[in-house]
Write a protein that holds these residues in place. Structure first.
Motif, mmCIF file in Angstrom:
data_model
loop_
_atom_site.group_PDB
_atom_site.id
_atom_site.type_symbol
_atom_site.label_atom_id
_atom_site.label_comp_id
_atom_site.label_asym_id
_atom_site.label_seq_id
_atom_site.Cartn_x
_atom_site.Cartn_y
_atom_site.Cartn_z
ATOM 1 N N ALA A 69 -24.599 121.398 62.921
ATOM 2 C CA ALA A 69 -24.928 119.989 63.160
ATOM 3 C C ALA A 69 -24.677 119.147 61.910
ATOM 4 O O ALA A 69 -24.947 119.586 60.787
ATOM 5 C CB ALA A 69 -26.366 119.842 63.606
ATOM 6 N N THR A 70 -24.171 117.933 62.119
ATOM 7 C CA THR A 70 -24.052 116.963 61.043
ATOM 8 C C THR A 70 -25.384 116.220 60.916
ATOM 9 O O THR A 70 -25.895 115.676 61.892
ATOM 10 C CB THR A 70 -22.937 115.948 61.335
ATOM 11 N N THR A 71 -25.952 116.210 59.718
ATOM 12 C CA THR A 71 -27.228 115.537 59.496
ATOM 13 C C THR A 71 -26.981 114.141 58.938
ATOM 14 O O THR A 71 -26.232 113.969 57.964
ATOM 15 C CB THR A 71 -28.112 116.331 58.526
ATOM 16 N N ILE A 72 -27.590 113.151 59.545
ATOM 17 C CA ILE A 72 -27.442 111.764 59.130
ATOM 18 C C ILE A 72 -28.817 111.228 58.745
ATOM 19 O O ILE A 72 -29.729 111.170 59.580
ATOM 20 C CB ILE A 72 -26.820 110.907 60.249
ATOM 21 N N ASP A 73 -28.972 110.878 57.492
ATOM 22 C CA ASP A 73 -30.247 110.382 56.964
ATOM 23 C C ASP A 73 -30.346 108.878 57.250
ATOM 24 O O ASP A 73 -29.562 108.082 56.739
ATOM 25 C CB ASP A 73 -30.317 110.648 55.460
ATOM 26 N N LEU A 74 -31.317 108.500 58.065
ATOM 27 C CA LEU A 74 -31.510 107.090 58.429
ATOM 28 C C LEU A 74 -32.236 106.295 57.359
ATOM 29 O O LEU A 74 -32.368 105.075 57.464
ATOM 30 C CB LEU A 74 -32.272 107.000 59.755
ATOM 31 N N GLU A 75 -32.740 106.983 56.333
ATOM 32 C CA GLU A 75 -33.366 106.333 55.179
ATOM 33 C C GLU A 75 -34.451 105.342 55.581
ATOM 34 O O GLU A 75 -34.525 104.227 55.075
ATOM 35 C CB GLU A 75 -32.299 105.650 54.309
ATOM 36 N N ASN A 76 -35.267 105.766 56.531
ATOM 37 C CA ASN A 76 -36.440 104.989 56.952
ATOM 38 C C ASN A 76 -36.080 103.705 57.680
ATOM 39 O O ASN A 76 -36.914 102.811 57.828
ATOM 40 C CB ASN A 76 -37.342 104.668 55.755
ATOM 41 N N ARG A 77 -34.837 103.579 58.131
ATOM 42 C CA ARG A 77 -34.420 102.395 58.872
ATOM 43 C C ARG A 77 -34.960 102.447 60.303
ATOM 44 O O ARG A 77 -35.186 103.509 60.868
ATOM 45 C CB ARG A 77 -32.901 102.324 58.937
ATOM 46 N N MET A 78 -35.104 101.253 60.882
ATOM 47 C CA MET A 78 -35.494 101.191 62.285
ATOM 48 C C MET A 78 -34.283 101.423 63.172
ATOM 49 O O MET A 78 -33.195 100.890 62.943
ATOM 50 C CB MET A 78 -36.111 99.835 62.624
ATOM 51 N N VAL A 79 -34.498 102.232 64.205
ATOM 52 C CA VAL A 79 -33.494 102.501 65.230
ATOM 53 C C VAL A 79 -34.085 102.081 66.567
ATOM 54 O O VAL A 79 -35.285 102.288 66.823
ATOM 55 C CB VAL A 79 -33.116 103.996 65.253
ATOM 56 N N MET A 80 -33.275 101.508 67.431
ATOM 57 C CA MET A 80 -33.732 101.143 68.768
ATOM 58 C C MET A 80 -32.571 101.293 69.741
ATOM 59 O O MET A 80 -31.411 101.445 69.325
ATOM 60 C CB MET A 80 -34.285 99.713 68.794
ATOM 61 N N PRO A 81 -32.839 101.264 71.043
ATOM 62 C CA PRO A 81 -31.732 101.370 72.001
ATOM 63 C C PRO A 81 -30.743 100.223 71.831
ATOM 64 O O PRO A 81 -31.088 99.131 71.373
ATOM 65 C CB PRO A 81 -32.443 101.278 73.369
ATOM 66 N N GLY A 82 -29.500 100.477 72.223
ATOM 67 C CA GLY A 82 -28.494 99.421 72.215
ATOM 68 C C GLY A 82 -28.932 98.256 73.079
ATOM 69 O O GLY A 82 -29.596 98.428 74.105
ATOM 70 N N ILE A 83 -28.560 97.065 72.656
ATOM 71 C CA ILE A 83 -28.963 95.848 73.349
ATOM 72 C C ILE A 83 -28.184 95.703 74.658
ATOM 73 O O ILE A 83 -26.983 95.937 74.725
ATOM 74 C CB ILE A 83 -28.705 94.615 72.462
ATOM 75 N N HIS A 84 -28.906 95.306 75.704
ATOM 76 C CA HIS A 84 -28.295 94.881 76.960
ATOM 77 C C HIS A 84 -28.360 93.353 77.011
ATOM 78 O O HIS A 84 -29.447 92.782 77.042
ATOM 79 C CB HIS A 84 -29.064 95.444 78.161
ATOM 80 N N ASP A 85 -27.208 92.704 76.997
ATOM 81 C CA ASP A 85 -27.151 91.255 77.194
ATOM 82 C C ASP A 85 -26.479 91.042 78.546
ATOM 83 O O ASP A 85 -25.262 91.179 78.674
ATOM 84 C CB ASP A 85 -26.357 90.588 76.077
ATOM 85 N N VAL A 86 -27.279 90.707 79.551
ATOM 86 C CA VAL A 86 -26.771 90.712 80.922
ATOM 87 C C VAL A 86 -26.214 89.369 81.378
ATOM 88 O O VAL A 86 -25.991 89.155 82.568
ATOM 89 C CB VAL A 86 -27.861 91.204 81.915
#
Length: 557
Positions: free
Chosen positions: A72-89
């Motif tokens: 597995a490739t490990t990606i350090d998010l460095e305490n950043r906020m992650v959320m689902p992709g935006i839906h603009d309908v």
């Protein structure tokens, strides 16, 4: 932060071997993050594991490290906020990016005379074109005393070159005599369905075409453009789609797909070339002037809902009414001013209630959902009436804009499973602008302009969208405005759901995306600040650092 470097330009210029498929490695472990999942059963997580573009685990760092394989490739998010992709309908990415518009009026003017030099330059620069098409004025600038006829202003620039300029609202076209002549518009021309040909005191066209009257003129103009489809294609590829990705938007609905201009084929061309960097549902336009049986037959033939495709043609876009500033939004009561001298003064219908019902009855059974423009309170009532009259309950219909809504209609949204789609990113939707239309409608109606809290309290589903490029595409401006517009505000958690899981429901993909859960595809964004922990008036400053679609990086700041 350990990042996978991949620019959006590489994605957009990709060949078929580089389609939006899982990320550069088979398995990626994203760790040390603040992951807001929008899953009420597990709202926060530190890490998630993605395999072949699908989330296979989400939880603590330790849980993910135990689950991940050695490759597995490990990606350090460095305490950043992650959320689902935006839906603009509700967006217009093709229209926003098209090269078929020759110029945009850059300055904000209150006197239309001040636009003359810009327009004259555009005419000179497009001397080989039969039509010169622009955009960017506000209709109200012609309402002040002492302003010359709109027609006279443009005729001073040219009477041999057809000039047509679309208002910022998209609901008025400013035209010169040559354009009107090519369209066959004169003193005897009747108003088309859903439109008004504005006339002076002598009964002559004055150069302003409201709503569908302007749409018909532009349809005529664009039909003369030899490279029209290429202009749409490259504008979408080089501007529209990159703008979506840079704003964290991984799913969107094209809110007005003009099938007579082959815009649906332009979208298909992008998809077939594997250059589509968002999940897209097209809203096929219902032309008010068309014969219904023939138009319905055409719309039926265009339906496409391949579950494996990023592009679906499964929505219908129609306008119930116009807009308040044109006094064309359909209201229950008369406007306080009368600019049309029509038998009635409570707005107009592009598509009447009976016609809406006819289209729903014919198109809902094959899988089409309806996306209906409703700004006035009568427009809202009539659209809900049509759904109640013929809807089967299988449709996922929505009313968009909902600027004025009768309190008696609040409960009907939930009762009929109709989504209320609102746009609050524009400055005009902020509380200090609510009473800007007091001269047009009963001021008491403006006390609850775009009543999203009232509709939410009535247990309806709310989505928030941009109507880009009428308003900013930035979803964090919309979120900030949504939570600060007392007394019609939303809780931040509800605003986030409006841009994610609720939008996924509208697009019939809530089982695939819209929240970060095991088994869903990895559409997510990384932000530069945690929007949950900051003051509401700072949410609009949020920047998207990375956007992922199916686990593949499609944008990096």
């Amino acid at each position: 932060m350990k990042l996978i470097t991949l620019s959006i330009l590489m994605i957009l210029s990709s060949c078929k071997d580089d389609a939006i498929q899982p990320g550069p490695s088979v398995e990626e472990a994203y760790v040390n993050g603040k992951i807001y999942t929008v899953n009420d059963n597990q709202l926060w997580a530190e890490a998630m594991l993605v395999k072949k573009g699908v989330i296979v685990a989400i939880g603590t760092n330790e849980e993910i490290q135990q689950e991940a394989t050695s490759s597995a490739t490990t990606i350090d998010l460095e305490n950043r906020m992650v959320m689902p992709g935006i839906h603009d309908v509700h967006t217009h990415p093709l229209e926003a990016g098209t090269r078929n518009v020759h110029f945009t009026l850059e300055a904000v003017e209150t006197n239309p005379e001040n636009y003359a030099s810009e327009i004259r330059n555009a005419v000179r620069q497009n001397s080989n074109s039969e039509w010169v098409v622009g955009a960017g004025f506000e209709t109200y600038i012609f309402y002040s005393e002492g302003v010359r006829s709109p027609l006279a202003i443009l005729n001073d620039i040219s009477t041999t070159k057809a000039i047509a300029i679309l208002a910022l609202s998209g609901h008025t076209v400013w035209a010169n005599s040559k354009a009107l002549a090519l369209a066959g518009i004169d003193a005897d021309s009747p108003d088309p369905a859903g439109g008004v040909i504005m006339k002076d005191e002598n009964g002559q066209p004055n150069g302003l075409l409201m709503d569908n009257a302007g749409d018909l003129l532009l349809e005529l103009a664009f039909a003369t453009f030899e490279n029209r489809e290429d202009n749409d294609y490259f504008g979408l590829l080089e501007y529209g789609l990159p703008e979506l990705a840079s704003n964290g938007i991984t799913s969107t609905c094209d809110a007005r797909t003009f099938w007579k201009r082959n815009q649906h084929l332009t979208w298909k061309r992008v998809e077939e070339n594997n250059q589509l960097t968002a999940r897209v549902n097209l809203g096929l336009w219902v032309y008010p002037e068309e014969e219904d049986a023939s138009q319905i037959s055409t719309l039926q033939s265009l339906f496409s809902n391949d579950p494996n495709s990023l592009l679906k043609i499964n929505q219908i876009k129609l306008y119930s009414d116009g807009i308040t500033t044109n006094t064309t939004a359909a209201m229950h009561d008369n406007y306080l001013v009368d600019i049309f001298n029509h038998p009635t003064n409570n707005g107009l219908n592009y598509i009447s209630q009976d016609r809406i019902a006819q289209y729903i009855s014919a198109l809902e059974p094959i899988g089409f959902d309806f996306h209906m423009h409703t700004i006035g309170d009568r427009g809202v009532t009539e659209a809900l009436n049509a759904i109640e009259q013929v809807g089967t309950g299988s449709g996922r219909h929505r009313l968009t804009h909902v600027e004025y809504v009768s309190p008696t209609d609040y409960d009907r949204f939930s009762q009929l499973n109709v989504t209320a789609d609102a746009q609050v990113a524009g400055d005009y939707t902020n509380p200090d602008s609510w009473h800007a239309s007091d001269a047009l409608v009963n001021p008491s109606l403006n006390d609850n302009f775009i009543p999203i809290k009232s509709i939410k309290n009535a247990k309806a589903r709310i989505t928030l969208s941009s109507d880009w490029d009428v308003s900013t595409l930035n979803p964090f401006v919309g979120m900030q405005n949504a939570v600060t517009r007392t007394p019609q505000e939303l809780a931040l958690s509800d605003a986030i759901k409006a841009y994610t899981i609720n939008g996924a429901y509208v697009m019939r993909q809530e089982d695939q995306v819209g929240s970060l859960e095991v088994g869903k595809e990895a559409d997510f964004i990384v932000l530069d600040q945690n929007i949950i922990d900051i003051q509401p008036n700072r949410i609009s400053k949020t920047r998207v650092l990375e956007t992922y679609l199916r686990g593949k990086l499609i944008y990096q700041q």
